[in-house]
Write an enzyme that holds these catalytic residues in place. Structure first.
Site, PDB file in Angstrom:
ATOM      1  N   ASP A 217       0.844  -1.208   0.000  1.00 27.06           N
ATOM      2  CA  ASP A 217       0.000   0.000   0.000  1.00 27.06           C
ATOM      3  C   ASP A 217       0.875   1.252   0.000  1.00 27.06           C
ATOM      4  O   ASP A 217       1.710   1.432   0.879  1.00 27.06           O
ATOM      5  CB  ASP A 217      -0.889  -0.032   1.261  1.00 27.06           C
ATOM      6  CG  ASP A 217      -2.047   0.943   1.178  1.00 27.06           C
ATOM      7  OD1 ASP A 217      -2.008   1.844   0.320  1.00 27.06           O
ATOM      8  OD2 ASP A 217      -2.988   0.806   1.985  1.00 27.06           O
TER       9      ASP A 217
ATOM     10  N   HIS B  96      -9.822  -0.619  -7.755  1.00 30.21           N
ATOM     11  CA  HIS B  96      -9.575   0.487  -6.822  1.00 30.21           C
ATOM     12  C   HIS B  96      -8.571   1.484  -7.397  1.00 30.21           C
ATOM     13  O   HIS B  96      -8.794   2.695  -7.364  1.00 30.21           O
ATOM     14  CB  HIS B  96      -9.093  -0.068  -5.480  1.00 30.21           C
ATOM     15  CG  HIS B  96      -8.682   0.984  -4.506  1.00 30.21           C
ATOM     16  ND1 HIS B  96      -9.563   1.944  -4.034  1.00 30.21           N
ATOM     17  CD2 HIS B  96      -7.485   1.265  -3.918  1.00 30.21           C
ATOM     18  CE1 HIS B  96      -8.920   2.752  -3.196  1.00 30.21           C
ATOM     19  NE2 HIS B  96      -7.665   2.367  -3.116  1.00 30.21           N
TER      20      HIS B  96
HETATM   21  C1  HEM Z   1      -3.980   2.666  -4.444  1.00 22.75           C
HETATM   22  C2  HEM Z   1      -5.381   0.136  -0.554  1.00 22.75           C
HETATM   23  C3  HEM Z   1      -8.617   3.608   0.525  1.00 22.75           C
HETATM   24  C4  HEM Z   1      -6.654   6.391  -2.898  1.00 22.75           C
HETATM   25  C5  HEM Z   1      -4.115   1.662  -3.520  1.00 22.75           C
HETATM   26  C6  HEM Z   1      -3.416   0.399  -3.560  1.00 22.75           C
HETATM   27  C7  HEM Z   1      -3.799  -0.294  -2.438  1.00 22.75           C
HETATM   28  C8  HEM Z   1      -4.755   0.522  -1.725  1.00 22.75           C
HETATM   29  C9  HEM Z   1      -3.316  -1.663  -2.019  1.00 22.75           C
HETATM   30  C10 HEM Z   1      -2.448  -0.051  -4.662  1.00 22.75           C
HETATM   31  C11 HEM Z   1      -1.027   0.307  -4.374  1.00 22.75           C
HETATM   32  C12 HEM Z   1      -0.749   1.770  -4.255  1.00 22.75           C
HETATM   33  O1  HEM Z   1      -0.576   2.488  -5.254  1.00 22.75           O
HETATM   34  O2  HEM Z   1      -0.751   2.242  -3.128  1.00 22.75           O
HETATM   35  C13 HEM Z   1      -6.375   0.875   0.079  1.00 22.75           C
HETATM   36  C14 HEM Z   1      -7.104   0.434   1.256  1.00 22.75           C
HETATM   37  C15 HEM Z   1      -8.011   1.402   1.550  1.00 22.75           C
HETATM   38  C16 HEM Z   1      -7.862   2.454   0.562  1.00 22.75           C
HETATM   39  C17 HEM Z   1      -6.850  -0.887   1.997  1.00 22.75           C
HETATM   40  C18 HEM Z   1      -9.047   1.464   2.656  1.00 22.75           C
HETATM   41  C19 HEM Z   1      -9.699   0.438   3.072  1.00 22.75           C
HETATM   42  C20 HEM Z   1      -8.380   4.661  -0.313  1.00 22.75           C
HETATM   43  C21 HEM Z   1      -9.093   5.900  -0.297  1.00 22.75           C
HETATM   44  C22 HEM Z   1      -8.526   6.697  -1.267  1.00 22.75           C
HETATM   45  C23 HEM Z   1      -7.469   5.929  -1.895  1.00 22.75           C
HETATM   46  C24 HEM Z   1     -10.249   6.246   0.641  1.00 22.75           C
HETATM   47  C25 HEM Z   1      -8.858   8.115  -1.677  1.00 22.75           C
HETATM   48  C26 HEM Z   1      -9.831   8.845  -1.231  1.00 22.75           C
HETATM   49  C27 HEM Z   1      -5.740   5.623  -3.578  1.00 22.75           C
HETATM   50  C28 HEM Z   1      -4.916   6.133  -4.678  1.00 22.75           C
HETATM   51  C29 HEM Z   1      -4.168   5.048  -5.158  1.00 22.75           C
HETATM   52  C30 HEM Z   1      -4.533   3.909  -4.311  1.00 22.75           C
HETATM   53  C31 HEM Z   1      -4.868   7.556  -5.198  1.00 22.75           C
HETATM   54  C32 HEM Z   1      -3.159   5.052  -6.303  1.00 22.75           C
HETATM   55  C33 HEM Z   1      -3.855   4.927  -7.632  1.00 22.75           C
HETATM   56  C34 HEM Z   1      -2.835   4.923  -8.764  1.00 22.75           C
HETATM   57  O3  HEM Z   1      -2.361   3.825  -9.119  1.00 22.75           O
HETATM   58  O4  HEM Z   1      -2.511   6.016  -9.246  1.00 22.75           O
HETATM   59  N1  HEM Z   1      -4.937   1.701  -2.409  1.00 22.75           N
HETATM   60  N2  HEM Z   1      -6.858   2.092  -0.307  1.00 22.75           N
HETATM   61  N3  HEM Z   1      -7.415   4.703  -1.301  1.00 22.75           N
HETATM   62  N4  HEM Z   1      -5.468   4.302  -3.396  1.00 22.75           N
HETATM   63 FE1  HEM Z   1      -6.203   3.169  -1.897  1.00 22.75          FE
END
Ligand code: HEM
Length: 315
Positions: free
Chosen positions: A152, A225
């Site tokens: 993450d 996501h």
């Molecule tokens: C990408 C997990 C909530 C925004 C990701 C990734 C994971 C992850 C595993 C892929 C790896 C990375 O680029 O970090 C989670 C979990 C969440 C959560 C477990 C809550 C349960 C959120 C929320 C937002 C968010 C609420 C925004 C309001 C993003 C963004 C990316 C991302 C901007 C990168 C997208 C890209 O590839 O450009 N998240 N996330 N996430 N997440 Fe989350």
């Protein structure tokens, strides 16, 4: 294009650490509460130094966010252009709730004891000027994985892209050097998540689980996501945010969570991510991550520059 930052920012770009405390407080009605809060915030740099010096290798940092409802009283300064309370997002199935909070302290260190000690001294100073809304202690899980088992934070900006993504600049001079921050405390249904085959989990996240390779966006229909959280403006420019999510929980009480924290130069970028996740894009096809993750909180703050914080003791 150069990114002019006239003020000294807070340590918003501090690295991810082994431990972090997310402390949300409300300001009470007790006499002198506002002036106690002002003087404590003005001295926060000194307080951080007192703790950080005890192990300089432990990357201690604290950033302070101020909520919309107390901004005027606590700072007496012009309001950051986009600052308003967290707006709940109601999707067809899941809701991003909006919960109270006047002050956020994002406390980070490689050592849990330094976070603890700083928070102890901070709470001593604040006394009855504040009441605790939520206190969550997060930890690093293996190679920065969340409790769903995925790495993450990969797509976070790095290097010169960091200030350009997270610090307000010439578009709002009074707020320059500051940052919007949104927090949401999520709890997971790990039993249901673990019942899914890894390929389905990977399709939900948009990356492979073991080696963290990004998957292609779906051509149509249900999006992952990472696709829903990718925001382009009308000129096709992508807007990144800086996430410092941490796992938290307690296996003994069956609590497994992700504390989401996102810093951004533009609040609308995070709001649009939430819209796309909860309402879906196309609408109806919400982020499947939410079928296994429920937000218990949702709060927005503005993290002013360090120079602004230091000036709060002037009355
Ligand atoms: C990408 C997990 C909530 C925004 C990701 C990734 C994971 C992850 C595993 C892929 C790896 C990375 O680029 O970090 C989670 C979990 C969440 C959560 C477990 C809550 C349960 C959120 C929320 C937002 C968010 C609420 C925004 C309001 C993003 C963004 C990316 C991302 C901007 C990168 C997208 C890209 O590839 O450009 N998240 N996330 N996430 N997440 Fe989350």
């Amino acid at each position: 294009m150069s990114h002019r930052v006239p003020m000294q920012p807070q340590r918003v770009d501090a690295p991810l650490t082994q431990s972090a405390t997310f402390l949300i407080l409300s300001v009470t009605e007790s006499p002198g509460a506002i002036s106690t809060v002002r003087s404590t915030l003005a001295s926060i740099d000194g307080l951080a130094k007192n703790v950080a010096i005890r192990d300089l290798g432990a990357s201690f940092a604290c950033t302070v966010g101020i909520g919309s409802d107390v901004w005027d009283r606590v700072t007496g300064l012009p309001r950051p252009a986009e600052l308003h309370p967290f707006t709940a997002v109601k999707g067809g199935v899941h809701t991003a709730v909006s919960t109270p909070g006047d002050l956020l302290f994002h406390i980070r260190s490689e050592r849990r004891d330094l976070c603890f000690e700083f928070e102890r001294q901070l709470m001593d100073l604040l006394g009855d000027a504040v009441a605790v809304v939520d206190e969550t202690v997060g930890f690093r899980y293996f190679d920065v994985r969340d409790l769903l088992g995925f790495v993450d934070g990969t797509a976070n900006p790095v290097g010169p892209d960091v200030p350009a993504s997270i610090l307000v600049a010439e578009e709002d001079e009074a707020a320059a050097g500051g940052s919007y921050v949104v927090v949401q405390k999520y709890v997971h249904d790990l039993k249901a998540w673990h019942a899914l085959p890894a390929e389905q989990q990977e399709a939900i996240i948009g990356r492979t689980k073991l080696d963290n390779v990004e998957l292609d966006d779906a051509v149509s229909g249900q999006q992952s996501h990472k696709t829903l959280a990718t925001i382009e403006d009308e000129n096709g420019d992508e807007h990144d945010i800086l996430r410092d999510n941490m796992p938290f929980g307690s296996p003994g009480s069956g609590e497994f969570g992700t504390y989401f924290i996102g810093y951004s130069r533009r609040l609308w970028v995070i709001e649009r991510m939430l819209q796309r996740m909860f309402v879906g894009s196309p609408p109806g096809l919400h982020d499947r991550l939410l079928d296994f993750s429920k937000p218990l909180t949702g709060t927005t703050f503005f993290v002013p520059s360090s120079s602004v914080l230091a000036s709060l003791d002037s009355d």
